[in-house]
Design a protein around this motif. Structure first.
Motif: not given
Length: 535
Positions: A112-127
């Motif tokens: 779930l620690g991997a899933t949580i970030p993907l529920l937000g806007e990753t554009d501009g934060l992670v490559s």
């Protein structure tokens, strides 16, 4: 390699660890490590720690963090919110970018620690993202979690030692693949022993055009209890290789201000401060928890329970530390040199709860608090450690509360295999039922109690009579039976000595809220009535 522990957010509520690059060939890519939630966090901690150390050694700046209401961060699990966890990740990303000036950011997340970030806007934060057995079906995850239910009320469901609010579980159940927004470049690492994982490939192909999916063994062994957990070296190797092949990109300018770091986590009635205690073999990590108002003199030392890192199994140590602070008592929960935050790459006896260096570690902690009235609360292996410390040096502690001790031997350090052979022998005896007492002598002889253990029991009784030692046992734990067998004394005979204090409805690690409250009540009564000898 330098590791710095501090807190983020305006109130300093998010616990983080920053690993400065240890190589002169510093990388332009930073990594944020996102732990899984609940018991999976505790069980897999050593793998995530090893990954952070490996990355830093290769020149990558790394940030690990505990989601709000988990780990050493502020808050209680029953108040956790999925949206706050998404915000926590974004806050950590902004901080790492601002602190290091990196041009690319990669997230490594598990379950779930991997899933949580993907529920937000990753554009501009992670490559890029490395996702180890990510949760893409919230219903399946919640169902597996609820299979570990120990109790439930109108507000929370207690699963695997953690109290999950029904509201949070309902939010998790709604997670579907279409809700996830992964970055374009992803490495998805699935376990090789779960048929359902095969379906992830098709799902991810629709979500991320440049994703790579592999299957690796070792997930199950990593998620075993901490003392048996194995570092997933193959997963770390795969992550390092993928990182090395990540193409150069530039992160866009971040418009949101990065949070400042705080030395302390402050709540209305307490504050917490991370500490590193230097000794000849390195550093011991711990967290000092103190009341904001008047404080009594004792400091309570809480070593590891088994190989769970300093937060304790089911976050038990955090609960005890903060509850004690609210009662006006200071505490210090810490990791031995081969466990948790204190462990380094290649450390001997990794995750052994009974290491040969334990006595030296505790001596270093005691020296760090030279003028305080010292209490220790030891659970399982921590109790064993404190007991042998008192046997060797009776003035080292003013008092020890020894909880759920599973072994009574003459040796302060134990081989883990021998310890659990002894536990298995007891389990076999208990299975016999009424014949167990008749087999006691054979059990004693098999597990090596004998003459030396009789001396151990004499020492235990003398320490109890002197007021140096209190013995506590959970009702639903083998520790009471082990104490009876080791001492050759009936339960009635032990009760005449005032041992043990029995906690109803509790298991070995106090997995329910009510059992934890009962344990804290016992501790607080003793500590708040304590009148230290200041001579």
């Amino acid at each position: 390699m330098k590791t710095e522990h501090y807190y983020l957010d305006t109130d300093g509520r998010l616990a983080v660890a920053f690993h400065a690059p240890g190589s002169e060939d510093r990388q332009s890519i930073g990594v944020v490590i996102c732990y899984p939630i609940g018991h999976e966090h505790t069980h897999s901690f050593s793998t995530h720690m090893a990954l952070a150390l490996r990355l830093a050694a290769q020149g990558y700046p790394v940030l690990r963090f505990d989601y709000s209401c988990t780990g050493n961060s502020a808050g209680e699990m029953q108040n956790a919110e999925l949206s706050q966890w998404v915000a926590d990740f974004e806050l950590c990303c902004r901080h790492l970018i601002d602190r290091t000036g990196i041009r690319q950011l990669v997230l490594f997340g598990t379950r779930l620690g991997a899933t949580i970030p993907l529920l937000g806007e990753t554009d501009g934060l992670v490559s890029g993202a490395i996702l180890w057995n990510p949760v893409i079906d919230g219903r399946r995850f919640a169902r597996d979690l609820e299979a570990l239910t120990l109790g439930s009320d109108d507000h929370v469901r207690e699963c695997g030692g953690f109290a999950y609010p029904h509201r949070l579980l309902d939010e998790i159940k709604k997670i579907r693949p279409g809700d996830l927004r992964p970055p374009e470049r992803c490495l998805v690492i699935d376990r090789d022993d779960a048929p359902a994982a095969k379906k992830i490939a098709d799902v991810w192909r629709d979500l991320s055009t440049a994703s790579t999916r592999i299957e690796l063994s070792g997930y199950t062994n990593t998620m075993r209890q901490p003392q048996f957990s194995e570092v997933a070296s193959n997963v770390i190797d795969a992550a390092m290789e993928w990182m090395g092949n990540l193409p150069e990109t530039e992160l866009p300018e971040c418009s949101n201000p990065a949070p400042s770091k705080q030395r302390q986590m402050v709540e209305p009635d307490l504050f917490e401060t991370p500490h590193l205690i230097e000794h000849e073999r390195g550093s011991l990590y711990g967290v000092l928890t103190a009341p904001r108002g008047p404080s009594s003199d004792p400091i309570v030392l809480i070593p590891n329970t088994g190989a769970a890192h300093n937060i304790g199994p089911g976050r038990l140590h955090v609960y005890l530390s903060r509850s004690l602070a609210r009662a006006g008592v200071t505490s210090f929960r810490f990791d031995l040199s081969n466990i948790g935050e204190s462990a380094t790459l290649g450390v001997a006896e990794l995750n052994n709860p009974y290491p040969s260096t334990a006595q030296q570690d505790v001596s270093a902690v005691l020296k760090a608090f030279p003028h305080r009235f010292k209490e220790m609360v030891g659970i399982c292996s921590g109790a064993h450690l404190g007991f042998h410390l008192l046997r060797k040096q009776s003035d080292a502690l003013n008092h020890l509360t020894m909880v759920n001790t599973l072994i009574y031997t003459d040796a302060p350090d134990r081989q883990l295999e021998t310890t659990f052979e002894q536990g298995n022998a007891l389990t076999r005896l208990n299975a016999i039922g009424k014949k167990a007492l008749g087999k006691a002598y054979g059990f004693v002889r098999q597990t090596g109690f004998g003459r030396k253990t009789r001396q151990v029991m004499r020492d235990l009784k003398n320490l109890v009579r002197s007021g140096k030692l209190s013995v506590v046992s959970a009702e639903n734990d083998d520790s009471l039976q082990i104490l009876r067998d080791a001492s050759g004394t009936s339960y009635g005979g032990l009760r005449k000595l005032g041992i043990p204090i029995l906690i109803e409805g509790a298991d070995h690690t106090f997995s329910t809220q009510i059992s934890r409250q009962r344990l804290f009540t016992i501790l607080s009564r003793r500590l708040t009535m304590q009148k230290p000898d200041r001579t």
